[in-house]
Structures are given as structure tokens and as C-alpha cells.
Design an enzyme around this catalytic site. Sequence first.
Site, PDB file in Angstrom:
ATOM      1  N   HIS A  27      42.180  57.359  47.063  1.00 34.45           N
ATOM      2  CA  HIS A  27      41.998  56.161  46.241  1.00 34.45           C
ATOM      3  C   HIS A  27      42.373  56.428  44.787  1.00 34.45           C
ATOM      4  CE1 HIS A  27      40.310  54.284  49.699  1.00 34.45           C
ATOM      5  NE2 HIS A  27      39.446  55.275  49.821  1.00 34.45           N
ATOM      6  N   CYS A  42      31.513  34.024  34.082  1.00 32.38           N
ATOM      7  CA  CYS A  42      31.886  32.655  33.715  1.00 32.38           C
ATOM      8  C   CYS A  42      31.464  31.765  34.879  1.00 32.38           C
ATOM      9  CB  CYS A  42      33.368  32.541  33.354  1.00 32.38           C
ATOM     10  SG  CYS A  42      34.536  32.918  34.664  1.00 32.38           S
ATOM     11  N   ASP A  72      30.859  33.139  29.120  1.00 29.00           N
ATOM     12  CA  ASP A  72      31.050  31.858  28.436  1.00 29.00           C
ATOM     13  C   ASP A  72      29.771  31.035  28.635  1.00 29.00           C
ATOM     14  OD1 ASP A  72      31.180  30.877  31.017  1.00 29.00           O
ATOM     15  OD2 ASP A  72      33.170  29.972  30.802  1.00 29.00           O
ATOM     16  N   HIS A 120      36.424  52.199  46.386  1.00 29.62           N
ATOM     17  CA  HIS A 120      37.881  52.312  46.563  1.00 29.62           C
ATOM     18  C   HIS A 120      38.684  52.010  45.298  1.00 29.62           C
ATOM     19  CE1 HIS A 120      38.082  51.976  51.260  1.00 29.62           C
ATOM     20  NE2 HIS A 120      37.212  52.888  50.838  1.00 29.62           N
ATOM     21  N   THR A 152      33.142  30.511  37.607  1.00 29.20           N
ATOM     22  CA  THR A 152      33.595  31.022  38.903  1.00 29.20           C
ATOM     23  C   THR A 152      33.801  32.522  38.902  1.00 29.20           C
ATOM     24  OG1 THR A 152      35.874  30.702  38.194  1.00 29.20           O
ATOM     25  CG2 THR A 152      34.843  28.882  39.421  1.00 29.20           C
TER      26      THR A 152
HETATM   27  C1  RB5 Z   1      34.187  26.508  32.280  1.00 31.71           C
HETATM   28  O1  RB5 Z   1      34.050  25.162  32.561  1.00 31.71           O
HETATM   29  C2  RB5 Z   1      34.908  27.221  33.406  1.00 31.71           C
HETATM   30  O2  RB5 Z   1      36.248  26.845  33.447  1.00 31.71           O
HETATM   31  C3  RB5 Z   1      34.797  28.721  33.243  1.00 31.71           C
HETATM   32  O3  RB5 Z   1      33.466  29.089  33.189  1.00 31.71           O
HETATM   33  C4  RB5 Z   1      35.392  29.574  34.351  1.00 31.71           C
HETATM   34  O4  RB5 Z   1      34.918  29.205  35.599  1.00 31.71           O
HETATM   35  C5  RB5 Z   1      36.840  29.749  34.298  1.00 31.71           C
HETATM   36  O5  RB5 Z   1      37.469  30.445  35.117  1.00 31.71           O
END
Ligand code: RB5
Length: 143
Positions: free
Chosen positions: A133, A65, A8, A98, A67
Site C-alpha cells: 500500500h 460539510c 462550514d 490501505h 455531504t
Molecule cells: C452547503 O449548503 C453545502 O453545499 C456544503 O455543506 C457541502 O455539502 C458541499 O459539498
Amino acid sequence: MKIIIGSDHAGFPMKEKVKAFLQDRGLVVEDAGTISKESVDYTDFGKKVASKVSDNTFERGVLICGTGLGMSMVANRFKGVRAALANDLFSAIMSRRHNDSNILVMGGRLIGDTLALQLVETWLETPFDGGRHQERLAKMDIE
Ligand code: RB5
């Protein structure tokens, strides 16, 4: 190996670095987008990548993304996808040894580009241990 990559807006700058890194190593890379820092929904790009790993068009995928959490949640809804959120080397290695992970997910707002490239390289080079595994993987799917 053919690999598909997506992000994203929060993962876009890191995706561009990872794409160039993979291409420099001679890998065939399909970029599923996004194509800028303009805000988009991570779900759309997670689905694009995960669906093409699920149907075996691509052997491996990389998703980024902010996180890594949303991308991994979306990707793991697809049958046959084992998406591993790995923002550290031990997780990246063990997700291959694994769990035979087929999508690497990283948090573009959590780690730097240097570590991201190390994670990608290590993840691509680490084989699956198989054996017990493999039997555990077979139990993952819920019919
Ligand atoms: C975008 O602001 C953020 O929510 C996205 O990049 C991600 O971290 C979602 O899990």
C-alpha cells in the site's frame, strides 16, 4: 497528536461535538472554524485545514460539510493530503489501513453525531498497513 478540524455552517454542530470529544481524550485540537451556523463557503475552511496538513503543521485533520463531498474535493487538491470521505466504519478503517488517510471527511447532514464520534475514534486508532500500500501511495502524485 496534533489535529486540526474545520467545517462550514452545515458541519458546524458536528464539528463542535467532535472537537469536544477529541479534547476530552487529551488531544491538542486547532479549530480552523467556522464559528457559527451562518452560511459560509466550505472551500475557505477546507483550504485552511488541508494546507496545514499538507505543510505538516498538523499530522491529521477532520473536515465536515453537509455531504462531505465539497470538503474532500478541496482537500485532495493539496499535495500530500489524502482526504477520505467516510460516512461508514468500513470506509474509515480501510482509508487508514490501505490509503493512510490523513484527513477524515464526514457529511454533517448524512450521519448522526454518535456515528461521527465512532468514525473519528476508529480512524485515529487504525494504523496504516504499509507494504504494497505504501508503494501505491507513492504513485498518487502527478508531477
Ligand atoms: C452547503 O449548503 C453545502 O453545499 C456544503 O455543506 C457541502 O455539502 C458541499 O459539498
